[in-house]
Design a protein around this motif. Structure first.
Motif, PDB file in Angstrom:
ATOM      1  N   ASP A  27       0.907  -1.070  -0.158  1.00  0.00           N
ATOM      2  CA  ASP A  27       0.054  -0.218  -0.131  1.00  0.00           C
ATOM      3  C   ASP A  27       0.519   1.348  -0.010  1.00  0.00           C
ATOM      4  OD1 ASP A  27      -2.083   2.003   0.771  1.00  0.00           O
ATOM      5  OD2 ASP A  27      -2.340   1.556   2.541  1.00  0.00           O
ATOM      6  N   VAL A  28       1.472   1.714  -1.512  1.00  0.00           N
ATOM      7  CA  VAL A  28       2.312   3.006  -1.065  1.00  0.00           C
ATOM      8  C   VAL A  28       1.472   4.124  -1.286  1.00  0.00           C
ATOM      9  CG1 VAL A  28       3.261   3.790  -2.752  1.00  0.00           C
ATOM     10  CG2 VAL A  28       3.848   1.487  -2.578  1.00  0.00           C
ATOM     11  N   GLU A  29       0.126   3.942  -1.687  1.00  0.00           N
ATOM     12  CA  GLU A  29      -0.653   5.303  -1.370  1.00  0.00           C
ATOM     13  C   GLU A  29      -0.794   5.921  -0.147  1.00  0.00           C
ATOM     14  OE1 GLU A  29      -4.204   5.594  -3.388  1.00  0.00           O
ATOM     15  OE2 GLU A  29      -3.491   4.069  -4.794  1.00  0.00           O
ATOM     16  N   THR A  30      -0.998   5.426   0.868  1.00  0.00           N
ATOM     17  CA  THR A  30      -0.953   5.740   2.151  1.00  0.00           C
ATOM     18  C   THR A  30       0.555   5.883   2.899  1.00  0.00           C
ATOM     19  OG1 THR A  30      -2.836   3.864   2.432  1.00  0.00           O
ATOM     20  CG2 THR A  30      -1.595   5.248   4.439  1.00  0.00           C
ATOM     21  N   ALA A  31       1.385   4.969   2.019  1.00  0.00           N
ATOM     22  CA  ALA A  31       2.875   6.235   2.290  1.00  0.00           C
ATOM     23  C   ALA A  31       2.614   7.591   1.865  1.00  0.00           C
ATOM     24  CB  ALA A  31       4.005   5.237   2.121  1.00  0.00           C
ATOM     25  N   LEU A  32       2.638   7.225   0.848  1.00  0.00           N
ATOM     26  CA  LEU A  32       2.896   8.790  -0.306  1.00  0.00           C
ATOM     27  C   LEU A  32       1.380   9.843   0.461  1.00  0.00           C
ATOM     28  CD1 LEU A  32       2.685   7.750  -3.827  1.00  0.00           C
ATOM     29  CD2 LEU A  32       4.419   8.398  -2.386  1.00  0.00           C
ATOM     30  N   ARG A  33       0.456   9.496   0.945  1.00  0.00           N
ATOM     31  CA  ARG A  33      -0.185  10.191   1.814  1.00  0.00           C
ATOM     32  C   ARG A  33       0.605  10.781   2.879  1.00  0.00           C
ATOM     33  NH1 ARG A  33      -4.419   7.672  -0.435  1.00  0.00           N
ATOM     34  NH2 ARG A  33      -6.120   8.686  -2.016  1.00  0.00           N
ATOM     35  N   MET A  34       0.742   9.761   3.788  1.00  0.00           N
ATOM     36  CA  MET A  34       1.609   9.969   4.871  1.00  0.00           C
ATOM     37  C   MET A  34       3.239  11.387   4.935  1.00  0.00           C
ATOM     38  SD  MET A  34       1.527   6.623   7.014  1.00  0.00           S
ATOM     39  CE  MET A  34       2.637   7.478   8.294  1.00  0.00           C
ATOM     40  N   GLN A  35       3.711  11.674   3.675  1.00  0.00           N
ATOM     41  CA  GLN A  35       4.473  12.502   3.497  1.00  0.00           C
ATOM     42  C   GLN A  35       4.005  13.629   2.649  1.00  0.00           C
ATOM     43  OE1 GLN A  35       7.648  11.775   4.100  1.00  0.00           O
ATOM     44  NE2 GLN A  35       7.379   9.605   5.073  1.00  0.00           N
ATOM     45  N   GLY A  36       2.489  13.271   3.314  1.00  0.00           N
ATOM     46  CA  GLY A  36       2.522  14.768   2.138  1.00  0.00           C
ATOM     47  C   GLY A  36       2.125  15.239   1.324  1.00  0.00           C
ATOM     48  N   VAL A  37       2.136  14.121   0.282  1.00  0.00           N
ATOM     49  CA  VAL A  37       1.158  13.570  -1.545  1.00  0.00           C
ATOM     50  C   VAL A  37       0.220  14.064  -1.327  1.00  0.00           C
ATOM     51  CG1 VAL A  37       2.176  12.507  -3.343  1.00  0.00           C
ATOM     52  CG2 VAL A  37       4.222  12.463  -2.047  1.00  0.00           C
ATOM     53  N   ALA A  38      -0.558  14.785  -2.072  1.00  0.00           N
ATOM     54  CA  ALA A  38      -1.526  14.613  -2.385  1.00  0.00           C
ATOM     55  C   ALA A  38      -1.574  13.684  -3.678  1.00  0.00           C
ATOM     56  CB  ALA A  38      -2.571  15.815  -2.319  1.00  0.00           C
ATOM     57  N   LEU A  39      -2.579  12.772  -3.506  1.00  0.00           N
ATOM     58  CA  LEU A  39      -2.847  11.902  -5.098  1.00  0.00           C
ATOM     59  C   LEU A  39      -4.730  12.556  -5.633  1.00  0.00           C
ATOM     60  CD1 LEU A  39      -1.673   8.975  -3.610  1.00  0.00           C
ATOM     61  CD2 LEU A  39      -0.479   9.943  -5.226  1.00  0.00           C
ATOM     62  N   ALA A  40      -4.180  12.340  -6.851  1.00  0.00           N
ATOM     63  CA  ALA A  40      -4.877  12.985  -7.983  1.00  0.00           C
ATOM     64  C   ALA A  40      -5.205  11.764  -9.348  1.00  0.00           C
ATOM     65  CB  ALA A  40      -5.076  14.193  -8.895  1.00  0.00           C
ATOM     66  N   PRO A  41      -5.967  10.841  -9.060  1.00  0.00           N
ATOM     67  CA  PRO A  41      -5.850   9.974  -9.912  1.00  0.00           C
ATOM     68  C   PRO A  41      -6.252   9.810 -11.028  1.00  0.00           C
ATOM     69  CG  PRO A  41      -7.313   8.440  -8.660  1.00  0.00           C
ATOM     70  CD  PRO A  41      -7.408  11.048  -7.666  1.00  0.00           C
ATOM     71  N   ILE A  42      -5.020   9.818 -12.695  1.00  0.00           N
ATOM     72  CA  ILE A  42      -5.685  10.329 -14.125  1.00  0.00           C
ATOM     73  C   ILE A  42      -5.976   8.726 -14.465  1.00  0.00           C
ATOM     74  CG2 ILE A  42      -4.630  10.464 -16.075  1.00  0.00           C
ATOM     75  CD1 ILE A  42      -2.375  12.337 -14.545  1.00  0.00           C
ATOM     76  N   SER A  43      -7.402   8.949 -15.367  1.00  0.00           N
ATOM     77  CA  SER A  43      -7.825   7.872 -16.028  1.00  0.00           C
ATOM     78  C   SER A  43      -6.680   7.520 -17.359  1.00  0.00           C
ATOM     79  CB  SER A  43      -8.715   7.604 -16.207  1.00  0.00           C
ATOM     80  OG  SER A  43      -8.965   6.644 -17.511  1.00  0.00           O
ATOM     81  N   THR A  44      -6.186   6.014 -17.322  1.00  0.00           N
ATOM     82  CA  THR A  44      -5.168   5.607 -18.878  1.00  0.00           C
ATOM     83  C   THR A  44      -6.271   5.208 -19.807  1.00  0.00           C
ATOM     84  OG1 THR A  44      -4.982   3.802 -17.672  1.00  0.00           O
ATOM     85  CG2 THR A  44      -3.461   6.045 -17.721  1.00  0.00           C
TER      86      THR A  44
END
Length: 130
Positions: free
Chosen positions: A7-24
């Protein structure tokens, strides 16, 4: 698919990274039966509205992979860091002409760095933001 790091998404969010999905493509809109709404576009990369690109593995179709290639090229042209996980590492490496081993890496203007564990994600985010 973030490979062996889980689960890297949680780790990234804990580093202050806001994720914005892009559809491919259509396949990327459903994840484990959950609809994921795209909140960013290629235009956001071109306009400088995003600070980096995260490319997980698991592209299930050629159209999705082709779109991922376009997004990676746009991000690289804009000088943005591109974080690759799982199969995404090989895809980014092929596009950027850089060589890296492992299941996770960050590609940036200064080169490429392998990410060995979740603790290294924070260091990679900090380095990419500098």
């Amino acid at each position: 698919d973030f490979g062996t790091l889980g689960d890297v998404e949680t780790a990234l969010r804990m580093q202050g990274v806001a994720l914005a999905p892009i559809s491919t493509g259509e396949a990327s809109l459903m994840v484990s039966g959950v609809a994921v709404m795209a909140t960013a576009t290629a235009e956001d990369i071109m306009a400088g509205k995003v600070r980096g690109l995260v490319v997980p593995g698991g592209s299930e179709d050629e159209a999705g992979e082709a779109q991922a290639r376009v997004l990676i090229q746009l991000a690289r042209e804009k000088g943005l860091p591109v974080f690759g996980f799982g199969e995404g590492v090989a895809l980014i490496a092929a596009i950027s002409g850089q060589v890296v081993e492992g299941d996770a890496a960050v590609f940036h203007a200064q080169g490429v760095a392998s990410i060995q564990d979740k603790d290294a994600i924070g260091k990679a985010v900090d380095a990419a933001a500098a």
